[in-house]
Each structure stands twice: as structure tokens, then as C-alpha cells.
Scaffold this active site. Structure first.
Site, PDB file in Angstrom:
ATOM      1  N   PRO A   1      31.512  36.562  32.306  1.00  0.00           N
ATOM      2  CA  PRO A   1      31.654  35.280  32.991  1.00  0.00           C
ATOM      3  C   PRO A   1      31.945  34.153  31.999  1.00  0.00           C
ATOM      4  O   PRO A   1      31.298  34.041  30.960  1.00  0.00           O
ATOM      5  CB  PRO A   1      30.290  35.081  33.659  1.00  0.00           C
ATOM      6  CG  PRO A   1      29.792  36.473  33.876  1.00  0.00           C
ATOM      7  CD  PRO A   1      30.282  37.251  32.686  1.00  0.00           C
ATOM      8  N   CYS A   2      32.945  33.356  32.327  1.00  0.00           N
ATOM      9  CA  CYS A   2      33.386  32.332  31.379  1.00  0.00           C
ATOM     10  C   CYS A   2      32.677  30.996  31.566  1.00  0.00           C
ATOM     11  O   CYS A   2      32.695  30.156  30.670  1.00  0.00           O
ATOM     12  CB  CYS A   2      34.899  32.133  31.485  1.00  0.00           C
ATOM     13  SG  CYS A   2      35.427  31.517  33.096  1.00  0.00           S
ATOM     14  N   GLN A   3      32.022  30.770  32.699  1.00  0.00           N
ATOM     15  CA  GLN A   3      31.446  29.462  32.982  1.00  0.00           C
ATOM     16  C   GLN A   3      30.506  28.949  31.890  1.00  0.00           C
ATOM     17  O   GLN A   3      30.575  27.764  31.555  1.00  0.00           O
ATOM     18  CB  GLN A   3      30.721  29.465  34.339  1.00  0.00           C
ATOM     19  CG  GLN A   3      31.625  29.679  35.513  1.00  0.00           C
ATOM     20  CD  GLN A   3      31.813  31.158  35.844  1.00  0.00           C
ATOM     21  OE1 GLN A   3      31.535  32.044  35.031  1.00  0.00           O
ATOM     22  NE2 GLN A   3      32.294  31.430  37.050  1.00  0.00           N
TER      23      GLN A   3
END
Length: 144
Positions: A33-35
Site C-alpha cells: 500500500p502506497c498511502q
């Protein structure tokens, strides 16, 4: 199509070392996940405490404890530009160094690969040191 086996969806952070070793996968392809790592994120230094990082941190722990003969030979990772400066990535590089992977990092945009999307991404490729010679032989054999 192999209809004799069923796929199963489970949370990555619930996978055990034994389960991962049993797969004996040659290549892992990952896009955590890049968030927690985006440039717009206000708490980038807290990325390891972000619940969305749990699966990636779990894989770091698994790679550090898996038996050498069951480690993936190649690990490909994609994420947002900025991930390379995160604490998660620092931990990842530490684990890969401990397990004797050779590592290369890239910033690429899909347009560089002929895909009409100009969003830069971070990519890394890790090759297990003991597999480097095998991969070089494959490359020589596959040349036209």
C-alpha cells in the site's frame, strides 16, 4: 486451467513462515500500500506504524527468518516515488542485505515503457546472491 485446486484469499500478515516456505516461490512481485509513503502524507516518518503497512512489515519479518533454500530468488517491488526514503524501505533494504540480496532501485514512468501514463513510480529488484549465477546463465541461454 487447473480446476483441481481452489484459490484462497487471506491477509498477508496472517501467513506463517512455514506457509511461505512451502510455496518455494522463485519470484515475488510486490506492490505494498502506497498511502503511508505518498509525498502528500503528513506523517511519512510514521509509516511503519500505519496499519496499511502491516502486511509489508510482516513480509520483512518473514524474509529475515525463512530458510535460505526457500527464499524467493527474485523480488520485484513497485511503489510511489518517496517510498525509497521511508522507514519501511530502510527496513526492507536491511533485511535484503542481511539475506544477501543484490538490490537495484529505479524511478520510472510508464511512458518510458510505452504505456501512456506519466506518473513516476519507484521500482526495485532484489536478486538473491546465490541465484545470480543461475540467472546470468539463463540470460545467456535466452539471447536470440
Amino acid at each position: 486451467v487447473n480446476t483441481s485446486s481452489r484459490t484462497k484469499s487471506i491477509a498477508i500478515e496472517s501467513l506463517t513462515r512455514k506457509q511461505l516456505e512451502h510455496t518455494n516461490a522463485t519470484i515475488w512481485m510486490m506492490s505494498p500500500p502506497c498511502q503511508p509513503h505518498t509525498r502528500q502524507h503528513t506523517n511519512q516518518k510514521e509509516d511503519m506504524n500505519d496499519p496499511r503497512s502491516k502486511s509489508f512489515i510482516h513480509l520483512c519479518e518473514m524474509v529475515s527468518t525463512m530458510s535460505e533454500e526457500t527464499l524467493p530468488r527474485i523480488i520485484l517491488l513497485e511503489n510511489v516515488v518517496g517510498f525509497e526514503n521511508s522507514n519501511s524501505c530502510k527496513e526492507w533494504r536491511k533485511v535484503l542485505k542481511f539475506r544477501k540480496y543484490n538490490l537495484a532501485h529505479f524511478h520510472l514512468t510508464p511512458t518510458q515503457l510505452g504505456i501512456p501514463n506519466d506518473r513516476p513510480r519507484y521500482y526495485s529488484i532484489a536478486i538473491l546472491h546465490s541465484a545470480s549465477n543461475q540467472i546470468a546463465k539463463l540470460r545467456v541461454q535466452s539471447q536470440f
